[in-house]
Design a protein around this motif. Sequence first.
Motif, PDB file in Angstrom:
ATOM      1  N   GLY A  16     -57.867 -41.891  17.067  1.00  0.00           N
ATOM      2  CA  GLY A  16     -56.468 -41.677  17.406  1.00  0.00           C
ATOM      3  C   GLY A  16     -55.850 -42.958  17.914  1.00  0.00           C
ATOM      4  N   ALA A  17     -54.538 -43.073  17.751  1.00  0.00           N
ATOM      5  CA  ALA A  17     -53.816 -44.250  18.239  1.00  0.00           C
ATOM      6  C   ALA A  17     -52.432 -43.824  18.694  1.00  0.00           C
ATOM      7  N   ALA A  40     -54.990 -37.700  19.901  1.00  0.00           N
ATOM      8  CA  ALA A  40     -53.671 -38.328  19.976  1.00  0.00           C
ATOM      9  C   ALA A  40     -53.175 -38.387  21.420  1.00  0.00           C
ATOM     10  N   ALA A  41     -53.388 -37.317  22.171  1.00  0.00           N
ATOM     11  CA  ALA A  41     -52.961 -37.300  23.572  1.00  0.00           C
ATOM     12  C   ALA A  41     -53.699 -38.351  24.386  1.00  0.00           C
ATOM     13  N   GLU A  42     -54.998 -38.477  24.157  1.00  0.00           N
ATOM     14  CA  GLU A  42     -55.773 -39.479  24.880  1.00  0.00           C
ATOM     15  C   GLU A  42     -55.312 -40.887  24.526  1.00  0.00           C
ATOM     16  N   ALA A  43     -54.985 -41.114  23.254  1.00  0.00           N
ATOM     17  CA  ALA A  43     -54.491 -42.431  22.851  1.00  0.00           C
ATOM     18  C   ALA A  43     -53.185 -42.758  23.566  1.00  0.00           C
ATOM     19  N   LEU A  44     -52.302 -41.773  23.729  1.00  0.00           N
ATOM     20  CA  LEU A  44     -51.039 -42.027  24.430  1.00  0.00           C
ATOM     21  C   LEU A  44     -51.246 -42.198  25.933  1.00  0.00           C
ATOM     22  N   GLY A  58     -50.766 -40.494  16.286  1.00  0.00           N
ATOM     23  CA  GLY A  58     -51.449 -39.815  15.190  1.00  0.00           C
ATOM     24  C   GLY A  58     -52.934 -39.829  15.461  1.00  0.00           C
ATOM     25  N   ALA A  59     -53.644 -38.932  14.820  1.00  0.00           N
ATOM     26  CA  ALA A  59     -55.095 -38.863  15.004  1.00  0.00           C
ATOM     27  C   ALA A  59     -55.710 -38.096  13.856  1.00  0.00           C
ATOM     28  N   GLU A  60     -56.975 -38.347  13.636  1.00  0.00           N
ATOM     29  CA  GLU A  60     -57.725 -37.655  12.590  1.00  0.00           C
ATOM     30  C   GLU A  60     -59.082 -37.270  13.125  1.00  0.00           C
ATOM     31  N   ALA A  61     -59.548 -36.090  12.740  1.00  0.00           N
ATOM     32  CA  ALA A  61     -60.827 -35.578  13.232  1.00  0.00           C
ATOM     33  C   ALA A  61     -61.619 -34.940  12.094  1.00  0.00           C
ATOM     34  N   VAL A  62     -61.642 -35.605  10.947  1.00  0.00           N
ATOM     35  CA  VAL A  62     -62.377 -35.083   9.798  1.00  0.00           C
ATOM     36  C   VAL A  62     -63.874 -35.035  10.082  1.00  0.00           C
ATOM     37  N   ALA A  63     -64.388 -36.040  10.795  1.00  0.00           N
ATOM     38  CA  ALA A  63     -65.824 -36.043  11.100  1.00  0.00           C
ATOM     39  C   ALA A  63     -66.194 -34.845  11.962  1.00  0.00           C
ATOM     40  N   ALA A  64     -65.363 -34.539  12.950  1.00  0.00           N
ATOM     41  CA  ALA A  64     -65.629 -33.369  13.792  1.00  0.00           C
ATOM     42  C   ALA A  64     -65.558 -32.083  12.982  1.00  0.00           C
ATOM     43  N   LEU A 118     -38.336 -38.715  22.767  1.00  0.00           N
ATOM     44  CA  LEU A 118     -38.653 -38.552  21.342  1.00  0.00           C
ATOM     45  C   LEU A 118     -40.144 -38.784  21.154  1.00  0.00           C
ATOM     46  N   ILE A 119     -40.769 -37.974  20.323  1.00  0.00           N
ATOM     47  CA  ILE A 119     -42.158 -38.224  19.925  1.00  0.00           C
ATOM     48  C   ILE A 119     -42.253 -38.098  18.411  1.00  0.00           C
ATOM     49  N   ALA A 120     -42.904 -39.075  17.791  1.00  0.00           N
ATOM     50  CA  ALA A 120     -43.071 -39.118  16.337  1.00  0.00           C
ATOM     51  C   ALA A 120     -44.557 -39.159  16.025  1.00  0.00           C
ATOM     52  N   ALA A 121     -44.976 -38.382  15.036  1.00  0.00           N
ATOM     53  CA  ALA A 121     -46.401 -38.271  14.722  1.00  0.00           C
ATOM     54  C   ALA A 121     -46.653 -38.399  13.230  1.00  0.00           C
TER      55      ALA A 121
END
Length: 530
Positions: free
Chosen positions: A273-274, A55-59, A141-147, A78-81
Amino acid sequence: MLTVSAPTVLSTPRKIIGGTMLPAGMDPRTPVLVGAGQVVHRSGESGLPGPVELAAEALRRAGADSGTGDRLVRAADLIAAAAPVSRPYPDLGALVAAELGASPKRTMQSVRFGGDAPQRLVNTVAQAIANGQSDIALITGAEAVAAWNTATRTGTELHWPEQPDDVQPTELIGSDRAPNSDMETAAGLWGPVYFYALMETALRGRLGLSEDEHRARIGGLWSRLSAVAAGNPYAWQPTAHSAADLVTPTPANRMVSTPYPKLLIANLSVNQGAGLILCSAAAATAAGVPRDRWVFPHGGATATDEWFVSERADLAASPAIAAAGQAALGAAGIGIDDVAHIDLYSCFPVAVQVAAEALGLPIDDPARPLSVTGGLTLGGGPGNNYSTHSIATLIGLLREDPSAYGLATALGWYITKHGVGVYSAEPPAQLFHSIEAEVPVARRDAAPGYTGPATVESYTVAYRKGPAPDHVDEPEAVVISALTPTGARILIRASDAETVAAFDDGDPLGAAADITAADKLTLLSERTVR
């Protein structure tokens, strides 16, 4: 009837902001998207990044995309996730902000589950900006299920940030009501694939299609989405597939629950992530964001269908998508035919078909594909965060096509919670207002425990993965939706070999039946859909 915040006509005179000129006639509080970033870390690449890192890299990429580097990111108030699934942080935004060196005064997070989250967050944040409660906001937001899966399989230790369980965001967004009724749970409808498969067969029945005709329909739809994924640099699997490849069960495309093999269902096992930067026109002007980076939210609406699937009048329809779509388009002052770029939430084929029907869209228009990412199977289904990717992709398309409009839908649970957003690089005619659309009542009684005559409305055969080494799929049970003579709905889960075979080998859709127990149904006639 719509519940809205009072709109404000944009009649503010030209203003000097931070030494530069605000566009004439534009209210300085006008929300504008000025940065979009996406990241994909595919299997086989080094490292096992977690949601915070992605998520940080996407931002960071969103900041670069805005032309301001990290200045807007670090200045965010403001930050929304979207809540992550792979590591359930209670306030992901706070961790991401710390990673970026930002110190927002407020954090927002969506409830634990719901793919409607990104559009709902955009609406909420845009309204806060329009109300003068925020100047610069980050949405991520981001997801890391594969990791996570890789680490579990290999015994690798993950060095992801920790967060105490008692941490809370400033505001929790959305509804966390339990998604299942007791009757649905008893019938084994405990996960999305079974609900959506049941809805898919109900749609086939309403359309009057045979199994082969319907397979061709949904295979063609998913094939067209795969062609979009093939051209998407942020897709999890950027590969085009033929309709036949997608619907034909193979060891690599095993049957999960009829009519869905693996390649027709959302893929949660991704690392994606985006991030978006949404700020006021005044802040964008003060920061010197180039005008060709600006994309405006024109309309944003949310709505909710009858909460329990088994209590909906039609298993394969969404009055809520229709209501939210009408509201969002109305706020933008356009109709669906004016929209050039479309992304319909695409966890399963029935979700796309239901949304297209609700919005008045054909599913096979070559000029207007129904996804800009390739969908949640091949584009990737990063938990609650998919629609942040679709909005980020729309931003790029609308910058290239600045007079056009784009529309994205977001969906949570089982075609239950919805968000619709309309966007354009053209300035809006009025100040943004978030809308909660009122949905007409479309309810059917449930009849748990019913015995007696009934008609088969829909069904899905659930498969179990076969044992190694061949992994031959085996039908495990059939879930049947049947209507009583009074029109009430009863769900049956049968696992006896005779009943499972009757539905797996045949097609008793529309057949008369006799229900004798919660797990026992006897067919009395042949199928009526051919």
